[in-house]
Write a protein that holds these residues in place. Structure first.
Motif, PDB file in Angstrom:
ATOM      1  N   UNK A  51      -7.194   3.978 -57.712  1.00  0.00           N
ATOM      2  CA  UNK A  51      -7.004   2.052 -58.105  1.00  0.00           C
ATOM      3  C   UNK A  51      -6.025   1.439 -57.678  1.00  0.00           C
ATOM      4  N   UNK A  52      -4.438   2.659 -57.300  1.00  0.00           N
ATOM      5  CA  UNK A  52      -3.670   1.988 -56.166  1.00  0.00           C
ATOM      6  C   UNK A  52      -3.416   2.031 -55.283  1.00  0.00           C
ATOM      7  N   UNK A  53      -4.567   3.596 -54.912  1.00  0.00           N
ATOM      8  CA  UNK A  53      -4.722   3.120 -53.439  1.00  0.00           C
ATOM      9  C   UNK A  53      -5.545   2.525 -52.444  1.00  0.00           C
ATOM     10  N   UNK A  54      -6.135   1.887 -53.483  1.00  0.00           N
ATOM     11  CA  UNK A  54      -7.410   1.464 -52.822  1.00  0.00           C
ATOM     12  C   UNK A  54      -6.870   0.134 -52.901  1.00  0.00           C
ATOM     13  N   UNK A  55      -5.453  -0.315 -53.499  1.00  0.00           N
ATOM     14  CA  UNK A  55      -5.065  -1.455 -53.334  1.00  0.00           C
ATOM     15  C   UNK A  55      -3.891  -1.248 -52.489  1.00  0.00           C
ATOM     16  N   UNK A  56      -2.499  -0.584 -52.390  1.00  0.00           N
ATOM     17  CA  UNK A  56      -2.461   0.147 -51.287  1.00  0.00           C
ATOM     18  C   UNK A  56      -2.175   0.245 -50.331  1.00  0.00           C
ATOM     19  N   UNK A  57      -3.279   1.458 -50.156  1.00  0.00           N
ATOM     20  CA  UNK A  57      -3.144   1.945 -49.321  1.00  0.00           C
ATOM     21  C   UNK A  57      -2.220   2.800 -48.011  1.00  0.00           C
ATOM     22  N   UNK A  58      -1.463   3.349 -48.632  1.00  0.00           N
ATOM     23  CA  UNK A  58      -0.389   4.033 -48.067  1.00  0.00           C
ATOM     24  C   UNK A  58      -0.040   5.581 -48.451  1.00  0.00           C
ATOM     25  N   UNK A  59       0.331   6.047 -47.291  1.00  0.00           N
ATOM     26  CA  UNK A  59       0.229   7.662 -46.679  1.00  0.00           C
ATOM     27  C   UNK A  59       1.089   7.931 -47.752  1.00  0.00           C
ATOM     28  N   UNK A  60       1.862   9.263 -47.726  1.00  0.00           N
ATOM     29  CA  UNK A  60       3.224   9.794 -47.966  1.00  0.00           C
ATOM     30  C   UNK A  60       4.491   9.198 -47.487  1.00  0.00           C
ATOM     31  N   UNK A  61       4.386   9.066 -46.662  1.00  0.00           N
ATOM     32  CA  UNK A  61       5.446   9.295 -45.788  1.00  0.00           C
ATOM     33  C   UNK A  61       5.212   7.216 -45.156  1.00  0.00           C
ATOM     34  N   UNK A  62       4.751   6.600 -46.235  1.00  0.00           N
ATOM     35  CA  UNK A  62       5.575   4.745 -46.050  1.00  0.00           C
ATOM     36  C   UNK A  62       4.297   4.055 -45.699  1.00  0.00           C
ATOM     37  N   UNK A  63       3.550   5.130 -44.683  1.00  0.00           N
ATOM     38  CA  UNK A  63       2.896   4.209 -43.802  1.00  0.00           C
ATOM     39  C   UNK A  63       1.567   3.504 -44.208  1.00  0.00           C
ATOM     40  N   UNK A  64       1.709   2.151 -43.981  1.00  0.00           N
ATOM     41  CA  UNK A  64      -0.147   1.248 -44.683  1.00  0.00           C
ATOM     42  C   UNK A  64      -1.578   1.848 -43.418  1.00  0.00           C
ATOM     43  N   UNK A  65      -2.061   2.454 -43.953  1.00  0.00           N
ATOM     44  CA  UNK A  65      -3.833   2.187 -43.385  1.00  0.00           C
ATOM     45  C   UNK A  65      -4.834   1.433 -43.752  1.00  0.00           C
ATOM     46  N   UNK A  66      -4.788   0.315 -42.197  1.00  0.00           N
ATOM     47  CA  UNK A  66      -5.263  -0.753 -42.820  1.00  0.00           C
ATOM     48  C   UNK A  66      -5.540  -1.241 -43.799  1.00  0.00           C
ATOM     49  N   UNK A  67      -4.437  -2.345 -43.879  1.00  0.00           N
ATOM     50  CA  UNK A  67      -3.897  -2.794 -45.110  1.00  0.00           C
ATOM     51  C   UNK A  67      -4.925  -4.069 -45.254  1.00  0.00           C
ATOM     52  N   UNK A  68      -5.989  -4.919 -43.572  1.00  0.00           N
ATOM     53  CA  UNK A  68      -7.253  -5.973 -44.363  1.00  0.00           C
ATOM     54  C   UNK A  68      -7.615  -5.382 -45.093  1.00  0.00           C
ATOM     55  N   UNK A  69      -7.907  -4.170 -45.604  1.00  0.00           N
ATOM     56  CA  UNK A  69      -8.592  -3.187 -46.158  1.00  0.00           C
ATOM     57  C   UNK A  69      -8.529  -2.738 -47.699  1.00  0.00           C
ATOM     58  N   UNK A  70      -7.691  -3.274 -47.868  1.00  0.00           N
ATOM     59  CA  UNK A  70      -7.061  -3.356 -49.370  1.00  0.00           C
ATOM     60  C   UNK A  70      -7.531  -4.089 -50.813  1.00  0.00           C
ATOM     61  N   UNK A  71      -7.774  -3.812 -51.507  1.00  0.00           N
ATOM     62  CA  UNK A  71      -8.847  -4.793 -52.631  1.00  0.00           C
ATOM     63  C   UNK A  71      -7.892  -4.333 -53.892  1.00  0.00           C
ATOM     64  N   UNK A  72      -7.410  -5.836 -54.205  1.00  0.00           N
ATOM     65  CA  UNK A  72      -7.376  -5.282 -56.118  1.00  0.00           C
ATOM     66  C   UNK A  72      -7.680  -4.055 -56.761  1.00  0.00           C
ATOM     67  N   UNK A  73      -6.851  -3.888 -57.549  1.00  0.00           N
ATOM     68  CA  UNK A  73      -6.958  -2.743 -58.431  1.00  0.00           C
ATOM     69  C   UNK A  73      -8.061  -3.471 -59.891  1.00  0.00           C
ATOM     70  N   UNK A  74      -8.669  -4.598 -59.990  1.00  0.00           N
ATOM     71  CA  UNK A  74      -9.407  -5.045 -60.860  1.00  0.00           C
ATOM     72  C   UNK A  74     -10.772  -4.666 -59.625  1.00  0.00           C
ATOM     73  N   UNK A  75     -10.908  -5.202 -58.459  1.00  0.00           N
ATOM     74  CA  UNK A  75     -12.342  -4.790 -57.302  1.00  0.00           C
ATOM     75  C   UNK A  75     -12.300  -3.463 -58.063  1.00  0.00           C
ATOM     76  N   UNK A  76     -11.817  -2.410 -57.264  1.00  0.00           N
ATOM     77  CA  UNK A  76     -12.131  -0.956 -57.902  1.00  0.00           C
ATOM     78  C   UNK A  76     -12.545  -0.296 -59.034  1.00  0.00           C
ATOM     79  N   UNK A  77     -11.919  -1.084 -60.128  1.00  0.00           N
ATOM     80  CA  UNK A  77     -12.157  -1.045 -61.256  1.00  0.00           C
ATOM     81  C   UNK A  77     -13.923  -1.399 -61.364  1.00  0.00           C
ATOM     82  N   UNK A  78     -14.263  -2.132 -60.998  1.00  0.00           N
ATOM     83  CA  UNK A  78     -15.433  -2.825 -61.276  1.00  0.00           C
ATOM     84  C   UNK A  78     -16.281  -1.850 -60.483  1.00  0.00           C
ATOM     85  N   UNK A  79     -15.780  -0.972 -59.342  1.00  0.00           N
ATOM     86  CA  UNK A  79     -16.357   0.187 -58.559  1.00  0.00           C
ATOM     87  C   UNK A  79     -16.862   1.362 -59.640  1.00  0.00           C
TER      88      UNK A  79
END
Length: 447
Positions: free
Chosen positions: A376-404
């Motif tokens: 859930x956190x990764x779906x929201x943050x999309x952040x790598x271990x080194x702190x880079x954000x990959x595809x910020x526009x693809x992030x979803x709220x945790x409630x959306x991922x929980x619904x899945x």
């Protein structure tokens, strides 16, 4: 006592009481009077449907628990030390199994010669973290029949390098049979709030199916089990039959006509397919085969690791099963190793939903982190271990991922009674998802 009464639990933002029998929610109200049932005081914590991991590998999870973990081995010396340390406590001649290895551009591929030097007195097999590649040393190769297929990597002299691709089924009959600790796997699922799992291992043999269904029957795996790799016939016992898993080897994609024939054969039995797609090329091939064969409700794309938007219209009416946690665990490697044209389209989520595609989150454990709260956190943050954000526009709220993870199930009368009680209300839990929020998991009644 077969039922439960949950007192003071939060459901849909209200604090209520919830009564269940062995299989279903039977009553929801205020201050319900206890009967001959177990009473549980929720203290205002949320009561939610049990979570469903839509893609994992149970037997591989059990095996990984008994293997050397190489996920943190960053250098050849790290790898050598981890294997040599295991060899010191392993009887001579006994197999050593290691998992989580990852190859890097700054070092040569792992081959049998290196493993021979690490463990000269043991047969060794090392699994790449993606699950598709095994590397064996000479002692192990001597016990395994090798065929002439491209799945066996060979050097310029024709000798095997020890690198075997998609060789699991051919290895299985020559490896020592050990009883997997599925009870430990079940306890971990329970701790995380997972009450339903879809095992995505392809081509499960009767012995493997028997191990899994026996563990469900005896309660060692307290989950509702769906199998993608079970044969269409005979009718299932002790599990749900999911879409048929079709594994496309990334290093050797099948001919188009062959893939069409496999899809059509499954569809002819009324069974959808779940196709492994981790490259742009495999996704394009799969969509062409599905278009040629005609749609069937339930067809799935597993991983969909690279999916440019021009393909989204062809994904409609199909389900994508994604793994957002790979962006954290492997994202820095992706940034270095994935073609730049593909990086923007890694593990899309939000844009697929916006295009009307059903997206279900999952772990691919043990090849990815099992913890759904981390997913859930990764779906929201999309952040790598080194702190880079990959595809910020693809992030979803945790409630959306929980619904899945719950996929349409709710806490209502008539709904299934596999439930998870949290320590906090749901809004607070979704602000900072953590497995520690799970107070108790109530699995489904054995089938």
């Amino acid at each position: 006592m077969t039922g439960r009464l949950f007192r003071r639990v939060e459901v849909a933002g209200r604090v209520v009481d919830v009564r269940t029998d062995r299989t279903r929610i039977t009553e929801i109200g205020q201050e319900l009077r206890p009967r001959d049932e177990t009473v549980i005081d929720g203290g205002g914590g949320a009561l939610i449907p049990g979570l469903h991991d839509h893609h994992l590998h149970l037997l591989a999870m059990a095996a990984a628990r008994a293997s050397v973990d190489l996920s943190e081995a960053r250098t050849p010396e790290d790898l050598r030390q981890a294997l040599a340390t295991q060899a010191q406590t392993t009887p001579e001649g006994t197999w050593i199994r290691a998992t989580g290895y990852h190859e890097a551009p700054d070092r040569p591929p792992l081959e049998r010669g290196f493993l021979d030097r690490c463990c000269p007195r043991h047969p060794v097999r090392v699994q790449h973290r993606g699950g598709a590649l095994w590397v064996l040393n000479s002692s192990a190769l001597a016990q395994v029949p090798l065929d002439d297929s491209p799945d066996v990597d060979r050097g310029p002299d024709g000798a095997p390098t020890g690198r075997l691709f998609r060789y699991d089924e051919r290895l299985r009959g020559r490896l020592p049979r050990e009883a997997p600790d599925l009870a430990a796997v079940g306890a971990e699922l329970n701790r995380l709030g997972l009450t339903r799992v879809t095992d995505a291992t392809p081509d499960l043999d009767p012995a493997a199916i028997g191990l899994l269904t026996d563990a469900v029957r005896t309660g060692r795996l307290p989950v509702e089990l769906t199998l993608l790799g079970a044969p269409t016939a005979p009718p299932p016992a002790g599990f749900r039959l999911g879409p048929e898993k079709l594994l496309l080897p990334d290093h050797r994609l099948p001919p188009f006509d062959e893939l069409c024939a496999r899809v059509e054969a499954a569809h002819a039995h009324g069974r959808a397919v779940a196709v492994h797609c981790v490259t742009r090329e495999s996704l394009i091939l799969t969509l062409a085969a599905l278009d040629q064969s005609g749609p069937l409700a339930g067809d799935r794309i597993e991983h969909c690791a690279v999916a440019p938007p021009d393909l989204y219209p062809r994904l409609q009416n199909r389900t994508v099963v994604t793994q957002p946690a790979f962006l954290r665990d492997r994202g820095d490697d992706y940034r270095r190793e994935v073609h730049p044209d593909d990086v923007p389209w890694l593990y899309p989520y939000r844009s697929l939903l916006d295009a009307g595609v059903e997206v279900l989150p999952s772990s691919d454990a043990p090849f990815g982190p099992l913890d759904p709260w981390q997913v859930l956190r990764c779906a929201r943050d999309r952040t790598t271990r080194d702190g880079h954000r990959l595809g910020a526009g693809e992030a979803v709220e945790t409630r959306v991922a929980l619904a899945g993870y719950v996929r349409g199930r709710t806490v209502e009368v008539g709904q299934p009674a596999d439930l998870v009680l949290l320590h906090e209300p749901l809004r607070a839990a979704l602000r900072d998802p953590d497995a520690a929020l799970v107070r108790t998991t109530f699995g489904p009644a054995p089938r």
